[in-house]
Design an enzyme around this catalytic site. Sequence first.
Site, PDB file in Angstrom:
ATOM      1  N   ASP A 177      17.336 -12.179 -15.696  1.00 22.76           N
ATOM      2  CA  ASP A 177      17.331 -12.077 -14.236  1.00 22.76           C
ATOM      3  C   ASP A 177      18.584 -12.753 -13.716  1.00 22.76           C
ATOM      4  OD1 ASP A 177      16.563 -11.735 -11.550  1.00 22.76           O
ATOM      5  OD2 ASP A 177      14.458 -12.075 -12.026  1.00 22.76           O
ATOM      6  N   PRO A 209      13.878  -4.741  -9.057  1.00 21.47           N
ATOM      7  CA  PRO A 209      14.054  -3.736  -7.999  1.00 21.47           C
ATOM      8  C   PRO A 209      15.084  -2.704  -8.417  1.00 21.47           C
ATOM      9  CG  PRO A 209      15.241  -5.734  -7.449  1.00 21.47           C
ATOM     10  CD  PRO A 209      14.463  -6.048  -8.692  1.00 21.47           C
ATOM     11  N   THR A 235       6.595  -0.480 -14.793  1.00 21.42           N
ATOM     12  CA  THR A 235       5.715  -0.382 -13.619  1.00 21.42           C
ATOM     13  C   THR A 235       6.482  -0.726 -12.359  1.00 21.42           C
ATOM     14  OG1 THR A 235       5.003  -2.669 -14.027  1.00 21.42           O
ATOM     15  CG2 THR A 235       3.581  -0.913 -14.867  1.00 21.42           C
ATOM     16  N   ARG A 237      10.292   0.598 -10.940  1.00 27.68           N
ATOM     17  CA  ARG A 237      10.905   1.750 -10.286  1.00 27.68           C
ATOM     18  C   ARG A 237      11.374   2.720 -11.363  1.00 27.68           C
ATOM     19  NH1 ARG A 237       8.455   0.138  -6.793  1.00 27.68           N
ATOM     20  NH2 ARG A 237       9.058  -0.580  -4.714  1.00 27.68           N
ATOM     21  N   ASP A 261       4.387   3.927 -15.375  1.00 26.39           N
ATOM     22  CA  ASP A 261       3.628   4.142 -14.143  1.00 26.39           C
ATOM     23  C   ASP A 261       4.537   4.698 -13.051  1.00 26.39           C
ATOM     24  OD1 ASP A 261       1.173   3.899 -12.581  1.00 26.39           O
ATOM     25  OD2 ASP A 261       2.231   2.332 -11.470  1.00 26.39           O
ATOM     26  N   GLU A 266       9.650  11.266  -9.430  1.00 21.67           N
ATOM     27  CA  GLU A 266       8.230  11.354  -9.084  1.00 21.67           C
ATOM     28  C   GLU A 266       7.968  11.878  -7.675  1.00 21.67           C
ATOM     29  OE1 GLU A 266       6.658   7.110  -7.554  1.00 21.67           O
ATOM     30  OE2 GLU A 266       7.473   7.054  -9.586  1.00 21.67           O
ATOM     31  N   HIS A 298       1.932   5.991 -10.556  1.00 25.76           N
ATOM     32  CA  HIS A 298       2.319   4.929  -9.625  1.00 25.76           C
ATOM     33  C   HIS A 298       1.087   4.248  -9.026  1.00 25.76           C
ATOM     34  CE1 HIS A 298       6.072   3.697  -7.158  1.00 25.76           C
ATOM     35  NE2 HIS A 298       5.210   2.695  -7.193  1.00 25.76           N
TER      36      HIS A 298
END
Length: 340
Positions: A177, A209, A235, A237, A261, A266, A298
Amino acid sequence: MEIIAYGVLTDERPLLEFAFAKEFGDRHTLRCLELFLTPDTLPTAAGREVVLTGANDQLDADVLRALAAGGTRLVAQRSTGHNNIDLDAARAAGLTVARVSHYSPHSVAEFAWALALAVNRGVVRAANRSREFDFRLDGLLGRDLHGCVAGIFGTGKIGAAFAHIAHGFGMRLLGCDVQENPACRDLGMTYVDADRLFAESDLVSLHAPLLPATHHVVDGAALALMRDDAILVNTSRGGLVDTDALVATLRAGRLAGVGLDVYEEEAGLFSFDRSQEVMTDDTLARLTTFHNVVVTSHQAYFTRQAVGAVGLAARAVEPSSRLRRARAPAWPGPTPAPPG
């Protein structure tokens, strides 16, 4: 004033109505629609000063200008993501845009683990076999995750919740990160660069993000670094993963499992029933043919607690509100049952 909410799911409606009534009482009324906001459904927003939208609503420049011309002043997005909103066009049209800053991080973290365990132990494949009374164990061999390495790309609230669960499994933790999370450090997490995380992790879970810097962060080069028996879970983006590169990797027989997900294309698929139509998205169709891939629509956020918290995006509709008021903290306890 009457406020209109688009794309409201059946299970979501009572929770939104409960949160709305709790926040406003009889000062405002909420009208929930199952249909999504598109150029064709724009007339339903005429005269509404406030509209509540979701990630599947179409909020491009043309729609936003039409909303403003019809009297809308505020668009309150019931999600953290806002990729579907043309913010420059909204600003030019004089519209205020609010979003939910976060909701229950446990909802997404727990679902990410559901996907990880499902692909590791072949749960979906086993369940499908059982429906046909085929109880063989062939092809269902998993492995203990205790002692393995969990690589967490993005260690904010959701990533930290995922890390806590991984720590409970007895896994070693790697994190990547731009800013280190002390809570993750306290769990024994070692922060590394992305290449090392992909190369050394048995399980990679994405919780970042979608930004220009993170678009396709899992590309062909990153996938080549991953172990042949690694598990990938997304899960966050869909655009974090280069799906074509992922399909090529799976076709080569690499990766033990993938849980998705989210999917970068999508829009117009997830949250809709396309079962009676020809699937024209060849990439998604190919993904679903791999026995070690689980794709869901999602739904990681979709718990009573999280949906109830998302409902608090309605706070932004009060005239005295500011954008910061769209922040939606989790309920302090179990989500109250909707009235009735």
